[in-house]
Design an enzyme around this catalytic site. Structure first.
Site, short mmCIF file in Angstrom:
data_model
loop_
_atom_site.label_atom_id
_atom_site.label_comp_id
_atom_site.label_asym_id
_atom_site.label_seq_id
_atom_site.Cartn_x
_atom_site.Cartn_y
_atom_site.Cartn_z
N LYS A 41 6.33 -3.84 -4.02
CA LYS A 41 7.76 -3.64 -3.88
C LYS A 41 8.23 -3.76 -2.43
CE LYS A 41 11.85 -2.22 -5.23
NZ LYS A 41 12.67 -3.26 -5.90
N CYS A 87 0.85 -1.19 0.00
CA CYS A 87 0.00 0.00 0.00
C CYS A 87 0.89 1.24 0.00
CB CYS A 87 -0.94 0.10 1.19
SG CYS A 87 -2.08 -1.26 1.33
N HIS A 103 19.43 -36.67 -6.58
CA HIS A 103 18.75 -37.09 -5.34
C HIS A 103 17.26 -36.78 -5.40
CE1 HIS A 103 22.60 -38.06 -3.58
NE2 HIS A 103 23.05 -36.97 -4.17
N TRP A 135 -2.70 -2.64 -1.67
CA TRP A 135 -2.33 -4.05 -1.85
C TRP A 135 -3.19 -4.80 -0.84
CZ3 TRP A 135 -0.34 -8.26 0.81
CH2 TRP A 135 0.15 -9.30 0.02
N ARG A 169 3.83 -0.25 -4.85
CA ARG A 169 3.57 -0.79 -3.52
C ARG A 169 2.24 -1.53 -3.45
NH1 ARG A 169 7.02 1.97 0.10
NH2 ARG A 169 5.82 1.13 1.81
N GLU A 193 8.94 -14.38 -10.68
CA GLU A 193 8.13 -13.26 -10.20
C GLU A 193 7.63 -12.35 -11.32
OE1 GLU A 193 9.76 -10.22 -7.53
OE2 GLU A 193 11.75 -10.63 -8.29
N GLU A 227 18.66 -16.74 -7.11
CA GLU A 227 18.22 -15.38 -7.43
C GLU A 227 17.62 -15.32 -8.85
OE1 GLU A 227 17.46 -12.75 -6.15
OE2 GLU A 227 17.72 -11.16 -7.62
N ASN A 253 -1.71 2.16 5.81
CA ASN A 253 -0.84 1.11 5.31
C ASN A 253 -0.41 0.29 6.52
OD1 ASN A 253 1.16 -0.49 4.17
ND2 ASN A 253 2.69 1.15 4.15
N GLY A 254 -0.66 -1.01 6.49
CA GLY A 254 -0.29 -1.87 7.62
C GLY A 254 -1.39 -2.88 7.87
N LYS A 291 13.80 -14.28 -9.89
CA LYS A 291 13.56 -13.18 -10.84
C LYS A 291 12.63 -13.64 -11.96
CE LYS A 291 14.83 -10.66 -9.30
NZ LYS A 291 15.37 -9.97 -8.16
O1 M6R Z 1 13.22 -4.12 0.54
P1 M6R Z 1 13.80 -5.47 0.81
O2 M6R Z 1 15.14 -5.66 0.23
O3 M6R Z 1 13.77 -5.82 2.28
O4 M6R Z 1 12.82 -6.49 0.09
C1 M6R Z 1 13.01 -7.87 0.22
C2 M6R Z 1 12.21 -8.64 -0.79
O5 M6R Z 1 10.84 -8.36 -0.64
C3 M6R Z 1 12.61 -8.32 -2.23
O6 M6R Z 1 13.96 -8.56 -2.45
C4 M6R Z 1 11.79 -9.20 -3.21
O7 M6R Z 1 12.14 -10.54 -3.07
C5 M6R Z 1 11.98 -8.73 -4.66
N1 M6R Z 1 10.70 -8.63 -5.30
C6 M6R Z 1 12.79 -9.65 -5.49
O8 M6R Z 1 12.97 -9.19 -6.78
#
Ligand code: M6R
Length: 611
Positions: free
Chosen positions: A606, A2, A509, A74, A27, A493, A486, A100-101, A490
């Site tokens: 984000k 949010c 395994h 969100w 957000r 997502e 990683e 937000n929260g 990527k």
């Molecule tokens: O702001 P932060 O680095 O704490 O966020 C952590 C994760 O939410 C963030 O890295 C998330 O996994 C990304 N969408 C990955 O691309």
């Protein structure tokens, strides 16, 4: 999760609020809404979906008010819908609130308010807040600070996290804001004040920000910001000047923020290195004062983070254990906080977070402090909640990262952790040839990233081959396995293709059962000691019909694989910074081939400010 914005000044509020929402849309983008104070009283407009739906409402142009609040959602409690969209008002339509929260005790408060005659029209936890404020407002006999007292009493009944903006029809020249465990900043203008969930959204208006601590209340008027603590005693606050360029939060000539941020990596790395690395002197961290004795006395270093930031911790473990010989663990913040972790005053806990606002990482940090550990934050955002809680903070200088998929933050964090490792090693007087070589390699990174970016057109071709696939596998050994993780995150997502990563040696395994004709397997091979081993594993998947993409800086037999992407060679410790580049591009181009919204993937936000 949010985004909230607010404005109080002499200009028409709605265009500023909509502009802010557009910048905060990463957000959350389930619904958007706005409330302003008009001559006729409070006026609220909202719509389901993206901010552009709100912006396109014909009535939005009729808003003339110069004070207003706005929200992009969100969804947590209640589906994305018109009735669940913020702002929410109380039954008597005296207060309008954006939040937000998460309010954890909203059910019991809802019951309490229902018993007192209040009616609820949404499934949100937020709707109890304006009604609770109204409840206390009506009880308040003392007219002095009546609005503020009602807000404070309501906030003290709430359990959970909140960043709130509240306007009241009886106070057309004031807005109250408060936060607890959710981000909120106040931008100071000339005869005007801006409120936002984060700094980049307001950079085009001001660079001077007030940072709020938990349960500090701000009563804003056009030319003033008055701060109160939870006892309603006034407190003084100074603004902090932020040196980010307003253009750094714009897309410029790029089609998407993610692509822009991928291409910004040489600069982000150069600026994060700054003047910390010099060939003939020790690595500088003026923010830190660790001694040789302290580091020698450590029983453990812990990296705690979420998502991409946690993958940086995995690279950090490799570096610290190999160079400094200090046992190092890595944990996901949401697990760590409930694990009863074995930490004490001989443990150093390092928290990595681009935003500095991730709820689980923040909670893990608070827990570590309670256990007596020293805490060190690595973030990209000066003044963020995590930096304000930690004993020490060091910063990446990546500039604002807007795309949900993290790219330049990851590589900047890896280089910062590499420099931190060097600082530890030099403090421990472990100065070896390895450290000297690593320093030289770090300085060469920006140029080498530029070379790695040149793989773009080959990667685009490969993306065209795989974009319709259902499953993709990433394999690696050692440091390359952390990159496999990683790369897999990527891809999934932003392209919504299911993908998984495995240590190449683990394949036999179990996971190899998933390999069948034409399945794509992507492997990273940068560690000279492990390349041959990984190639053997790749041969095993080729024998079972897999098509393969190899990212390497080693001499491999290119005929053996479907595509080989060559990246520049560097020290194994920092190779993730180069090997992830083609894989970031692969995720990007695959998502584009599928016609998806790269910057705002479905269901994601984000900054994850709720647990
Ligand atoms: O702001 P932060 O680095 O704490 O966020 C952590 C994760 O939410 C963030 O890295 C998330 O996994 C990304 N969408 C990955 O691309």
């Amino acid at each position: 999760m949010c985004g909230i914005v607010g404005y109080i000044g002499n200009k028409k509020a709605s265009p500023i609020l909509i502009n802010g929402l557009l910048k905060l849309e990463y957000r959350g983008y389930d619904s958007a809404g706005i409330s302003t104070i008009e001559k006729t009283g409070l006026s609220t407009m909202k719509d389901k979906g993206r901010v552009k739906n709100l912006y396109n409402l014909p009535e939005i142009d009729n808003l003339e008010g110069t004070i207003g609040i706005a929200h992009t959602r969100w969804a947590t409690h209640g589906k994305p819908s018109m009735e669940n969209a913020h702002p929410h008002m109380d039954n008597s339509k005296t207060f309008s609130v954006v939040h937000n929260g998460i309010i954890e005790n909203f059910n019991e408060l809802r019951k309490l308010l229902s018993d007192s005659g209040y009616t609820f029209y949404s499934q949100t936890d937020t709707e109890i807040i304006p009604n609770l404020i109204d409840y206390y407002y009506k009880k308040e006999n003392n007219n002095d600070l009546k609005f503020l007292r009602a807000v404070k009493n309501a906030c003290n009944s709430l359990k959970g996290s909140f960043a709130l903006e509240i306007i009241c029809k009886d106070y057309p020249d004031n807005m109250i804001v408060v936060r607890k465990d959710s981000p909120l900043v106040i931008g100071k203008g000339n005869g005007e004040n801006y409120i936002s969930s984060d700094i980049p959204a307001m950079l085009s208006y001001t660079k001077d920000f007030y940072l709020l601590n938990d349960l500090e209340y701000v009563v804003l008027s056009r030319d003033n910001a008055k701060f109160y603590n939870n006892d309603l005693k006034t407190i003084e606050k100074e603004t902090k000047s932020i040196d980010w360029d307003a253009n750094s939060s714009e897309k410029g000539d790029f089609e998407d923020y993610m692509l822009k941020e991928i291409y910004e990596q040489p600069k982000a790395i150069r600026e994060t290195i700054g003047s910390r690395i010099n060939k003939n002197s020790k690595c500088e961290f003026e923010e830190l004062n660790f001694t040789k004795e302290y580091l020698q006395g450590l029983n453990k270093i812990y990296f705690v983070a979420c998502g991409t930031a946690m993958h940086v911790g995995l690279a950090g473990k490799d570096m610290i254990e190999k160079l400094c010989k200090i046992p190092t663990e890595v944990d996901i913040a949401s697990e760590f906080r409930y694990r009863d972790p074995l930490i004490d005053n001989k443990t150093l806990c390092i928290f990595i977070s681009q935003s500095g606002e991730t709820a689980d990482t923040l909670a893990a940090l608070k827990l570590s402090k309670q256990c007596g550990a020293k805490t060190l934050a690595i973030t990209n955002v000066i003044g963020s909640s995590i930096t304000r809680e930690a004993d020490y903070s060091i910063y990446t200088h990546a500039g604002p990262e807007i795309a949900v998929a993290s790219t330049k933050a990851y590589t900047s964090q890896v280089v910062l952790v590499a420099m931190l490792t060097i600082y530890f090693a030099e403090t421990l007087e472990l100065s070896t040839q390895k450290i000297a070589t690593l320093k030289e390699e770090i300085l060469l990174l920006p140029k080498k990233i530029e070379k790695a970016l040149k793989t773009s057109s080959e990667i685009k071709t490969f993306a065209k081959r795989i974009y319709q696939e259902k499953d993709i596998f990433f394999l690696g050994r050692g440091i390359d396995e952390t990159v496999a993780k990683e790369a897999s995150l990527k891809l999934k997502e932003i392209s919504y293709i299911h993908s998984d990563s495995y240590p190449a040696g683990e394949l036999k395994h179990g996971p190899i059962a998933l390999i069948e004709n034409d399945v794509t397997v992507i492997s990273i091979m940068t560690d000279p000691k492990l390349v041959k081993k990984t190639i053997s594993n790749i041969q095993e998947v080729i024998s079972r019909g897999a098509k393969t993409l190899i990212i390497t800086n080693q001499d491999v037999d290119t005929d053996m694989f479907d595509m080989v992407i060559c990246i520049p060679e560097t020290s194994t410790f920092i190779s993730p910074i180069l090997s992830i580049i083609p894989l970031q591009l692969l995720a990007y181009f695959t998502s584009k081939e599928k016609g998806l919204d790269v910057d705002k993937p479905r269901n994601l936000a984000k900054s994850v400010t709720v647990e």
